[in-house]
Motif scaffolding. Structure first.
Motif, PDB file in Angstrom:
ATOM      1  N   TYR A 275       0.927  -1.439   0.053  1.00 24.12           N
ATOM      2  CA  TYR A 275      -0.125  -0.040   0.004  1.00 24.12           C
ATOM      3  C   TYR A 275       0.828   1.306   0.062  1.00 24.12           C
ATOM      4  CZ  TYR A 275      -3.963  -2.719   0.849  1.00 24.12           C
ATOM      5  OH  TYR A 275      -4.986  -3.727   0.910  1.00 24.12           O
ATOM      6  N   GLY A 276       2.149   1.125   0.059  1.00 28.23           N
ATOM      7  CA  GLY A 276       2.990   2.283   0.180  1.00 28.23           C
ATOM      8  C   GLY A 276       3.031   3.137   1.412  1.00 28.23           C
ATOM      9  N   ILE A 277       2.329   2.604   2.547  1.00 30.31           N
ATOM     10  CA  ILE A 277       2.099   3.444   3.731  1.00 30.31           C
ATOM     11  C   ILE A 277       2.937   2.936   4.733  1.00 30.31           C
ATOM     12  CG2 ILE A 277       0.308   3.922   5.419  1.00 30.31           C
ATOM     13  CD1 ILE A 277      -1.902   3.366   3.429  1.00 30.31           C
ATOM     14  N   ARG A 278       3.483   3.857   5.454  1.00 26.84           N
ATOM     15  CA  ARG A 278       4.487   3.560   6.629  1.00 26.84           C
ATOM     16  C   ARG A 278       3.653   2.848   7.538  1.00 26.84           C
ATOM     17  NH1 ARG A 278       8.789   6.382   8.365  1.00 26.84           N
ATOM     18  NH2 ARG A 278       9.881   4.469   9.672  1.00 26.84           N
ATOM     19  N   ILE A 279       4.198   1.875   8.287  1.00 24.48           N
ATOM     20  CA  ILE A 279       3.572   0.923   9.170  1.00 24.48           C
ATOM     21  C   ILE A 279       4.580   1.036  10.340  1.00 24.48           C
ATOM     22  CG2 ILE A 279       2.411  -1.078  10.324  1.00 24.48           C
ATOM     23  CD1 ILE A 279       1.591  -1.731   7.559  1.00 24.48           C
ATOM     24  N   LEU A 280       4.386   1.754  11.541  1.00 21.94           N
ATOM     25  CA  LEU A 280       5.287   1.667  12.553  1.00 21.94           C
ATOM     26  C   LEU A 280       4.978   0.858  13.628  1.00 21.94           C
ATOM     27  CD1 LEU A 280       5.431   5.553  12.816  1.00 21.94           C
ATOM     28  CD2 LEU A 280       6.909   4.181  11.673  1.00 21.94           C
ATOM     29  N   PHE A 281       5.858   0.074  14.132  1.00 21.27           N
ATOM     30  CA  PHE A 281       5.806  -0.940  15.257  1.00 21.27           C
ATOM     31  C   PHE A 281       7.061  -1.304  15.862  1.00 21.27           C
ATOM     32  CE2 PHE A 281       7.238  -4.640  12.703  1.00 21.27           C
ATOM     33  CZ  PHE A 281       7.011  -4.280  11.464  1.00 21.27           C
ATOM     34  N   LEU A 286       7.133  -7.366  18.937  1.00 19.48           N
ATOM     35  CA  LEU A 286       6.264  -8.246  18.330  1.00 19.48           C
ATOM     36  C   LEU A 286       7.230  -9.614  17.510  1.00 19.48           C
ATOM     37  CD1 LEU A 286       4.118  -5.875  16.211  1.00 19.48           C
ATOM     38  CD2 LEU A 286       3.789  -6.719  18.689  1.00 19.48           C
ATOM     39  N   LYS A 287       8.530  -9.775  17.730  1.00 16.49           N
ATOM     40  CA  LYS A 287       8.841 -10.782  16.987  1.00 16.49           C
ATOM     41  C   LYS A 287       8.563 -11.948  17.291  1.00 16.49           C
ATOM     42  CE  LYS A 287      13.256 -11.366  20.166  1.00 16.49           C
ATOM     43  NZ  LYS A 287      12.375 -11.000  21.674  1.00 16.49           N
ATOM     44  N   ILE A 311      -3.234 -10.635  17.318  1.00 11.38           N
ATOM     45  CA  ILE A 311      -2.094 -10.654  18.288  1.00 11.38           C
ATOM     46  C   ILE A 311      -2.432  -9.805  19.197  1.00 11.38           C
ATOM     47  CG2 ILE A 311      -0.480 -11.201  16.489  1.00 11.38           C
ATOM     48  CD1 ILE A 311       0.346  -8.032  16.423  1.00 11.38           C
ATOM     49  N   GLN A 312      -3.605  -9.377  19.558  1.00 15.73           N
ATOM     50  CA  GLN A 312      -4.131  -8.572  20.862  1.00 15.73           C
ATOM     51  C   GLN A 312      -3.296  -7.211  20.758  1.00 15.73           C
ATOM     52  OE1 GLN A 312      -5.914  -9.830  23.728  1.00 15.73           O
ATOM     53  NE2 GLN A 312      -6.594 -11.006  21.963  1.00 15.73           N
ATOM     54  N   ALA A 313      -3.279  -6.741  19.492  1.00 18.27           N
ATOM     55  CA  ALA A 313      -2.765  -5.221  19.442  1.00 18.27           C
ATOM     56  C   ALA A 313      -3.879  -4.466  18.847  1.00 18.27           C
ATOM     57  CB  ALA A 313      -1.480  -5.351  18.538  1.00 18.27           C
ATOM     58  N   ARG A 314      -3.337  -3.132  18.880  1.00 16.99           N
ATOM     59  CA  ARG A 314      -4.550  -1.974  18.235  1.00 16.99           C
ATOM     60  C   ARG A 314      -3.666  -1.422  17.287  1.00 16.99           C
ATOM     61  NH1 ARG A 314      -5.853   2.107  21.158  1.00 16.99           N
ATOM     62  NH2 ARG A 314      -3.827   2.191  22.242  1.00 16.99           N
ATOM     63  N   TYR A 315      -4.231  -0.575  16.337  1.00 16.66           N
ATOM     64  CA  TYR A 315      -3.724   0.260  15.375  1.00 16.66           C
ATOM     65  C   TYR A 315      -4.308   1.595  15.261  1.00 16.66           C
ATOM     66  CZ  TYR A 315      -7.285  -0.043  11.791  1.00 16.66           C
ATOM     67  OH  TYR A 315      -8.444   0.116  11.091  1.00 16.66           O
ATOM     68  N   GLU A 316      -3.808   2.477  14.969  1.00 19.52           N
ATOM     69  CA  GLU A 316      -4.101   3.914  15.027  1.00 19.52           C
ATOM     70  C   GLU A 316      -3.389   4.820  13.681  1.00 19.52           C
ATOM     71  OE1 GLU A 316      -4.198   7.284  18.252  1.00 19.52           O
ATOM     72  OE2 GLU A 316      -2.705   5.256  18.893  1.00 19.52           O
ATOM     73  N   VAL A 317      -4.348   5.627  13.007  1.00 19.08           N
ATOM     74  CA  VAL A 317      -3.609   6.313  11.904  1.00 19.08           C
ATOM     75  C   VAL A 317      -3.109   7.432  12.576  1.00 19.08           C
ATOM     76  CG1 VAL A 317      -4.174   7.360   9.712  1.00 19.08           C
ATOM     77  CG2 VAL A 317      -5.205   5.279  10.383  1.00 19.08           C
ATOM     78  N   VAL A 318      -1.753   7.878  12.421  1.00 10.08           N
ATOM     79  CA  VAL A 318      -1.253   9.031  12.903  1.00 10.08           C
ATOM     80  C   VAL A 318      -0.478   9.801  11.916  1.00 10.08           C
ATOM     81  CG1 VAL A 318      -0.054  10.229  14.581  1.00 10.08           C
ATOM     82  CG2 VAL A 318      -1.060   8.043  15.306  1.00 10.08           C
ATOM     83  N   GLY A 326       1.318  -3.111  20.285  1.00  9.80           N
ATOM     84  CA  GLY A 326       0.740  -4.540  20.786  1.00  9.80           C
ATOM     85  C   GLY A 326       1.864  -4.896  21.698  1.00  9.80           C
ATOM     86  N   ALA A 327       1.311  -6.054  22.459  1.00 10.93           N
ATOM     87  CA  ALA A 327       2.396  -6.590  23.576  1.00 10.93           C
ATOM     88  C   ALA A 327       3.079  -7.805  22.782  1.00 10.93           C
ATOM     89  CB  ALA A 327       1.504  -7.057  25.041  1.00 10.93           C
TER      90      ALA A 327
END
Lengths: 330, 203
Positions: A275-281, A286-287, A311-318, A326-327
């Motif tokens: 998608y060409g969108i930066r995903i930060l994590f 999460l390894k 994976i019991q995480a949340r995402y946000e658009v910032v 996530g944990a």
């Protein structure tokens, strides 16, 4: 020499020599004012007050960029001879042409057309092609004005309503769209603008787009610029300009459909690329998380929800990027 | 606290020499004049029209016109005043045309002049609570654009009142009044002398 001992605060403020001293514009060797100051301890108060006034009334801004000035001056010097007599010549030519009895339509064919306006009052989108091949799809109830100088130095249009632009690349002549109080500037790319009375949005499909305000925000001397990449969107609402993602991000390359016990870090990397969108994590965090699924035609946000749920995480658009929170998995 | 300043105001004699040479077609002299005044002209222009590229286009055209008309120009005493005045007229005229194009509604012949003074930036950024300072801030907010322009021309472009009147096309006594009103506003505020230690000097 003026009789400075008779000066009041007001007079000091109005005195160019005094102002230069306060603003540090005197040559380094000039020590007149420090000397005068120590010789007249009784005038300390007026002097201080005058200094405050001079400083307080300086405009608050940055000095011009020397490179910017150098380039502009060069441009002017280069053009000095080119434009020496275009006007008298053009006028004579015009006279001759008319005298020769050529019809006025010759003119309309030879000269750039005047400012023109396209309005779509129908219920269907309307396709318009501009002089340089740029294609505009104008939505119903929308209006596009095309500058009379379109294609000369710049390609300028203004929009009310909604339109999709597919701009022919030309780095020499930037394409500018004025909509509400936002300006969108591109060299060649495709994007959609929606401009209503109180909200303007610019959503990028391909290429790179620069967006800036036409109105000044109180407290800032320079206009702020925002650079947008594919699938990003700028929204101007209630005088604030925010970078976010488009409602429905599109795939930029062929999708990754199948994941089997794939490390979640890799899943994010592959979505990021598709998608060409930066995903930060947090890679480290999460390894140990893995993910198994087969995607069909879900939207990016559905896919993200799915992964995050697993994976019991949340995402946000910032700020036009996606941030995963996530944990550790075990 | 001696700061070096990149742009020193030229001696007027030097300016007159350059102007004379330029009128005789000396390109180098013209280039020098342009280089000398460009930053100040740009700084002035962007206050009427915040689209910087637009102002630069206006300046470009203005300076080319100047070169082409050089033989018909008067011997101006103060080149800078002449240039500021011409730029003002051009930017306002072109802006009206541009505004018509960019905005659907009719435009009035009103103009904008945007400048924020160091004291205002200070008062805003600190969110001052002291009631004298708050009062000062509200009074500063009420400065009209004409007052702002006059103060700007007086204290930033360093023009005298004759020149201000010339640039703004107003009477000399009006120019004096515009600046004095603003000074009066700040004058009685004794605490200003405390601010000098906090306010940064113009870079």
């Amino acid at each position: 020499m003026k009789n400075y001992s008779q000066f009041d605060t007001e007079d000091f403020v109005q005195d160019p020599y005094f102002r230069k001293w306060v603003l540090g514009k005197l040559p380094p060797g000039d020590s007149f004012w420090p000397t005068w100051q120590s010789a007249h301890p009784g005038r300390q108060e007026q002097l201080e007050e005058a200094r405050s006034l001079v400083v307080a009334l300086q405009p608050d801004d940055r000095p011009a960029d020397p490179d910017e000035v150098r380039l502009a001056v060069q441009d002017i010097m280069n053009d000095l001879d080119d434009r020496r007599r275009p006007f008298p010549l053009l006028r004579i030519a015009a006279g001759l042409l008319l005298l020769a009895g050529l019809g006025w339509w010759v003119w309309t064919a030879l000269l750039p057309p005047g400012s023109r306006e396209e309005v779509n009052r129908s219920a269907l989108p309307r396709k318009i092609q501009l002089a340089d091949g740029t294609r505009v799809t104008l939505s119903p109830n929308s209006r596009l004005k095309i500058s009379e100088h379109y294609g000369q130095k710049k390609r300028e249009v203004s929009l009310t309503g909604e339109a999709f632009f597919d701009v022919v690349r030309n780095p020499e002549k930037p394409f500018l769209v004025y909509a509400g109080n936002l300006v969108t500037k591109v060299l060649g790319t495709s994007f959609t603008i929606r401009a209503t009375d109180d909200r303007v949005s610019v959503a990028v499909r391909t290429g790179k787009v620069t967006v800036y305000r036409t109105e000044k925000k109180p407290g800032s001397a320079l206009s702020e610029e925002m650079i947008l990449l594919p699938n990003q969107q700028a929204v101007m609402e209630k005088a604030s300009l925010v970078k976010t993602l488009v409602e429905e991000p599109v795939l930029l390359e062929s999708p990754v459909e199948r994941f089997a016990e794939t490390p979640v870090n890799e899943v994010f990397h592959r979505l990021e690329k598709a998608y060409g969108i930066r995903i930060l994590f947090e890679e480290d965090q999460l390894k140990d998380c893995n993910f198994t699924a087969t995607f069909t035609r879900e939207s990016l946000f559905d896919k993200l929800s799915f992964v995050c749920e697993t994976i019991q995480a949340r995402y946000e658009v910032v700020d036009g990027q996606i941030v995963i929170d996530g944990a550790k998995c075990r | 606290m001696q700061r070096t300043h990149t742009q020193e105001y030229p001696h007027q004699a030097n300016e007159a020499v350059l102007w004379k040479a330029f009128k005789e077609g000396d390109r180098a002299a013209f280039a020098e004049l342009v280089e000398l005044y460009y930053p100040q002209l740009l700084n002035y222009g962007v206050r009427f029209q915040r689209d910087r590229e637009f102002v630069k286009d206006c300046l470009h055209d203005l300076l080319l016109e100047l070169w082409n008309r050089r033989q018909r120009l008067d011997d101006v005493h103060v080149v800078k005043v002449y240039l500021l005045k011409s730029l003002r007229r051009k930017v306002l005229k072109e802006s009206t045309r541009l505004k018509w194009f960019r905005e659907a509604h009719e435009v009035s012949d009103d103009y904008a002049f945007e400048v924020q003074f160091a004291i205002e930036t200070y008062l805003i950024s600190r969110e001052v609570q002291h009631e004298d300072l708050v009062r000062l801030r509200t009074r500063l907010e009420r400065l009209t654009k004409r007052q702002r322009e006059a103060i700007y021309l007086r204290f930033y472009q360093d023009l005298d009142y004759d020149a201000i009147a010339g640039v703004m096309s107003i009477q000399v006594h009006s120019a004096v009044n515009l600046v004095y009103e603003a000074l009066k506003l700040l004058r009685r505020n004794w605490f200003l002398s405390l601010l000098i230690w906090i306010l940064p000097l113009n870079p």
